[in-house]
Design a protein around this motif. Structure first.
Motif, PDB file in Angstrom:
ATOM      1  N   ASP A   2       0.825  -1.208  -0.118  1.00  0.00           N
ATOM      2  CA  ASP A   2       0.071   0.136  -0.081  1.00  0.00           C
ATOM      3  C   ASP A   2       0.772   1.217   0.057  1.00  0.00           C
ATOM      4  OD1 ASP A   2      -1.683   2.087   0.920  1.00  0.00           O
ATOM      5  OD2 ASP A   2      -3.074   0.904   1.763  1.00  0.00           O
ATOM      6  N   ARG A   3       0.954   1.854  -0.989  1.00  0.00           N
ATOM      7  CA  ARG A   3       1.704   3.138  -1.333  1.00  0.00           C
ATOM      8  C   ARG A   3       1.364   4.262  -0.397  1.00  0.00           C
ATOM      9  NH1 ARG A   3       1.641   3.293  -7.772  1.00  0.00           N
ATOM     10  NH2 ARG A   3      -0.566   2.742  -7.369  1.00  0.00           N
ATOM     11  N   LEU A   4       0.145   4.342  -0.021  1.00  0.00           N
ATOM     12  CA  LEU A   4      -0.228   5.666   0.601  1.00  0.00           C
ATOM     13  C   LEU A   4      -0.659   5.420   2.408  1.00  0.00           C
ATOM     14  CD1 LEU A   4      -2.651   6.857  -2.056  1.00  0.00           C
ATOM     15  CD2 LEU A   4      -0.528   7.885  -1.261  1.00  0.00           C
ATOM     16  N   ALA A   5      -0.793   4.109   2.580  1.00  0.00           N
ATOM     17  CA  ALA A   5      -1.113   3.986   4.048  1.00  0.00           C
ATOM     18  C   ALA A   5      -0.560   4.595   5.117  1.00  0.00           C
ATOM     19  CB  ALA A   5      -0.970   2.469   4.020  1.00  0.00           C
ATOM     20  N   ALA A   6       0.910   4.415   4.895  1.00  0.00           N
ATOM     21  CA  ALA A   6       1.796   5.237   6.051  1.00  0.00           C
ATOM     22  C   ALA A   6       1.437   6.743   5.870  1.00  0.00           C
ATOM     23  CB  ALA A   6       3.084   4.710   6.006  1.00  0.00           C
ATOM     24  N   LEU A 153      -2.773   9.842 -10.201  1.00  0.00           N
ATOM     25  CA  LEU A 153      -1.492  10.348 -10.603  1.00  0.00           C
ATOM     26  C   LEU A 153      -0.183   9.513 -10.732  1.00  0.00           C
ATOM     27  CD1 LEU A 153      -2.121  13.737  -8.487  1.00  0.00           C
ATOM     28  CD2 LEU A 153      -2.215  13.417 -10.944  1.00  0.00           C
ATOM     29  N   MET A 154      -0.474   8.560  -9.518  1.00  0.00           N
ATOM     30  CA  MET A 154       0.719   7.613  -9.657  1.00  0.00           C
ATOM     31  C   MET A 154       0.637   6.697 -10.908  1.00  0.00           C
ATOM     32  SD  MET A 154       1.310   6.970  -5.506  1.00  0.00           S
ATOM     33  CE  MET A 154      -0.220   6.439  -5.191  1.00  0.00           C
ATOM     34  N   ASP A 155      -0.472   6.105 -11.139  1.00  0.00           N
ATOM     35  CA  ASP A 155      -0.727   5.058 -11.820  1.00  0.00           C
ATOM     36  C   ASP A 155      -0.494   5.403 -13.404  1.00  0.00           C
ATOM     37  OD1 ASP A 155      -0.913   3.115  -9.988  1.00  0.00           O
ATOM     38  OD2 ASP A 155      -3.200   3.104  -9.845  1.00  0.00           O
ATOM     39  N   ALA A 156      -1.137   6.626 -13.579  1.00  0.00           N
ATOM     40  CA  ALA A 156      -1.210   7.373 -14.986  1.00  0.00           C
ATOM     41  C   ALA A 156       0.156   8.076 -15.396  1.00  0.00           C
ATOM     42  CB  ALA A 156      -2.352   8.167 -15.233  1.00  0.00           C
ATOM     43  N   GLY A 157       1.087   8.329 -14.195  1.00  0.00           N
ATOM     44  CA  GLY A 157       2.275   8.891 -14.447  1.00  0.00           C
ATOM     45  C   GLY A 157       2.015  10.477 -14.945  1.00  0.00           C
ATOM     46  N   LEU A 164       5.643  11.553  -5.612  1.00  0.00           N
ATOM     47  CA  LEU A 164       4.397  10.622  -6.577  1.00  0.00           C
ATOM     48  C   LEU A 164       5.352  10.333  -7.567  1.00  0.00           C
ATOM     49  CD1 LEU A 164       1.482  13.110  -6.175  1.00  0.00           C
ATOM     50  CD2 LEU A 164       1.884  11.001  -5.003  1.00  0.00           C
ATOM     51  N   ALA A 165       6.116  10.795  -8.218  1.00  0.00           N
ATOM     52  CA  ALA A 165       7.053  10.055  -9.297  1.00  0.00           C
ATOM     53  C   ALA A 165       7.580   9.040  -8.827  1.00  0.00           C
ATOM     54  CB  ALA A 165       7.686  10.997  -9.981  1.00  0.00           C
ATOM     55  N   GLY A 166       8.250   8.985  -7.614  1.00  0.00           N
ATOM     56  CA  GLY A 166       9.158   7.958  -7.156  1.00  0.00           C
ATOM     57  C   GLY A 166       8.031   6.827  -6.700  1.00  0.00           C
ATOM     58  N   MET A 167       6.954   7.288  -6.290  1.00  0.00           N
ATOM     59  CA  MET A 167       6.049   6.280  -6.039  1.00  0.00           C
ATOM     60  C   MET A 167       5.355   5.465  -6.979  1.00  0.00           C
ATOM     61  SD  MET A 167       5.744   6.192  -2.415  1.00  0.00           S
ATOM     62  CE  MET A 167       4.010   6.220  -1.546  1.00  0.00           C
ATOM     63  N   LEU A 176      10.821   3.824  -0.934  1.00  0.00           N
ATOM     64  CA  LEU A 176       9.901   4.960  -0.353  1.00  0.00           C
ATOM     65  C   LEU A 176       9.007   4.429   0.757  1.00  0.00           C
ATOM     66  CD1 LEU A 176       9.350   6.921  -3.450  1.00  0.00           C
ATOM     67  CD2 LEU A 176      10.579   7.966  -1.336  1.00  0.00           C
ATOM     68  N   ILE A 177       8.178   3.390   0.731  1.00  0.00           N
ATOM     69  CA  ILE A 177       7.236   2.829   1.558  1.00  0.00           C
ATOM     70  C   ILE A 177       8.076   2.437   2.722  1.00  0.00           C
ATOM     71  CG2 ILE A 177       5.671   0.775   2.178  1.00  0.00           C
ATOM     72  CD1 ILE A 177       4.736   0.913  -0.747  1.00  0.00           C
ATOM     73  N   ALA A 178       9.233   1.864   2.639  1.00  0.00           N
ATOM     74  CA  ALA A 178       9.942   1.330   3.863  1.00  0.00           C
ATOM     75  C   ALA A 178      10.218   2.658   4.737  1.00  0.00           C
ATOM     76  CB  ALA A 178      11.169   0.573   3.382  1.00  0.00           C
ATOM     77  N   MET A 179      10.702   3.844   4.064  1.00  0.00           N
ATOM     78  CA  MET A 179      10.926   4.865   4.706  1.00  0.00           C
ATOM     79  C   MET A 179       9.940   5.496   5.631  1.00  0.00           C
ATOM     80  SD  MET A 179      13.886   7.131   2.740  1.00  0.00           S
ATOM     81  CE  MET A 179      13.340   6.766   0.785  1.00  0.00           C
ATOM     82  N   HIS A 180       8.636   5.642   4.671  1.00  0.00           N
ATOM     83  CA  HIS A 180       7.470   5.979   5.137  1.00  0.00           C
ATOM     84  C   HIS A 180       6.999   5.372   6.309  1.00  0.00           C
ATOM     85  CE1 HIS A 180       6.546   8.063   1.014  1.00  0.00           C
ATOM     86  NE2 HIS A 180       7.370   8.696   1.726  1.00  0.00           N
ATOM     87  N   GLU A 181       6.851   3.936   6.191  1.00  0.00           N
ATOM     88  CA  GLU A 181       6.609   3.163   7.421  1.00  0.00           C
ATOM     89  C   GLU A 181       7.286   2.988   8.592  1.00  0.00           C
ATOM     90  OE1 GLU A 181       5.931  -0.737   5.461  1.00  0.00           O
ATOM     91  OE2 GLU A 181       4.006  -0.111   4.680  1.00  0.00           O
ATOM     92  N   ARG A 182       8.719   3.124   8.341  1.00  0.00           N
ATOM     93  CA  ARG A 182       9.681   2.926   9.319  1.00  0.00           C
ATOM     94  C   ARG A 182      10.750   3.926   9.421  1.00  0.00           C
ATOM     95  NH1 ARG A 182       9.602  -1.980   6.559  1.00  0.00           N
ATOM     96  NH2 ARG A 182      11.711  -1.898   6.046  1.00  0.00           N
TER      97      ARG A 182
END
Length: 281
Positions: A2-6, A153-157, A164-167, A176-182
């Motif tokens: 989940d890219r947005l959860a954290a 925005l993420m899926d359509a580029g 968001l480009a990184g995601m 990015l998810i790892a940094m956001h979550e931890r």
């Protein structure tokens, strides 16, 4: 994954619909730091005027996203307009990484918006019928609209740089998810590259090109943004330092001052004063 959860857990989203139906006259929306706007044109036409004098007219159903602290004006065209207009804010306002990553102006034809097929008709149904709980329902649906817009925005580029480009990148997103979550983890370039499944050199290069800054700079900025959000919530400094990856309150304060020019407590006092002034305006 989940890219947005954290991000949404740390920086809570709130939205409010302020026009649902005919747009009868031109409305001016003043500058508000950290406030974004969504204007959905369903019928008719509208003209948009930005603070710098830029003017645009829209004659077909469209979603207009504005994520800027500048004022803007929206008015109906000669034949009138039906719109659904709302504002949104993340928990830390302009400090939120999501808000900072949004384009300042984006107009997307409704027929291009994938993932909205069920949501927009439901919003229009609520908009056109005066039923109990209408405002609360529209507000919650507007929050969902913003979340689905972020997915789009993420899926359509649609965003070519920034978080968001990184995601949207199939490998960078894992780091990015790892940094956001931890955020409190002792991240190194090697550890982040491992999360992304890339070599250190390749990861550092692709991250900088896609996100617009080196991984260490992004992580430091994210930690400080999270620290600011926690300061606003009144969390003790020692606890904040532990949550965002610093060994002590003094270590956090040193980095915080380098980023902001203030100590954490001085920043909280100044921020509280700015919020009081803004609320009273």
């Amino acid at each position: 994954m989940d890219r947005l959860a954290a991000l949404l857990a740390h920086f809570h989203l709130a939205a409010s619909v302020f026009n649902a139906g005919p747009l009868c006259y031109s409305t001016r929306h003043p500058a508000q730091a950290g406030m974004g706007f969504v204007h959905v044109l369903t019928h008719g036409s509208v003209h948009l005027e930005l603070a710098d004098g830029t003017q645009r007219r829209f004659d077909a159903p469209v979603l207009i996203l504005l994520a800027t602290s500048d004022a803007h004006r929206l008015g109906p065209g000669p034949a009138g307009a039906e719109t659904l207009c709302g504002s949104f804010r993340f928990g830390a306002g302009h400090l939120c990484p999501i808000y900072r990553a949004l384009p300042t102006l984006l107009a997307i034809p409704l027929d291009r918006l994938t993932g909205m097929a069920g949501l927009l008709p439901l919003m229009l149904e609520e908009m056109r019928e005066q039923r109990c709980g209408r405002q609360a329902s529209l507000d919650r649906l507007c929050e969902l609209l913003v979340i689905r817009l972020l997915r789009y925005l993420m899926d359509a580029g649609e965003v070519d740089s920034g978080m968001l480009a990184g995601m949207a990148h199939p490998k960078l997103v894992k780091a990015l998810i790892a940094m956001h979550e931890r955020p409190a983890a002792d991240w190194s370039l090697h550890g982040l590259a491992h999360e992304a499944g890339m070599s250190r050199a390749r990861f550092a290069s692709v991250f900088r090109d896609s996100v617009g800054q080196p991984p260490a700079a992004y992580l430091s900025q994210y930690r400080i943004s999270l620290a600011k959000s926690l300061l606003r919530d009144g969390v003790p400094l020692d606890t904040i330092a532990e949550r965002v990856g610093y060994s002590s309150a003094s270590a956090l304060a040193k980095v915080f001052r380098r980023h902001t020019g203030y100590s954490p407590l001085a920043w909280r006092n100044a921020d509280a004063g700015a919020v009081r002034v803004g609320d009273g305006a």
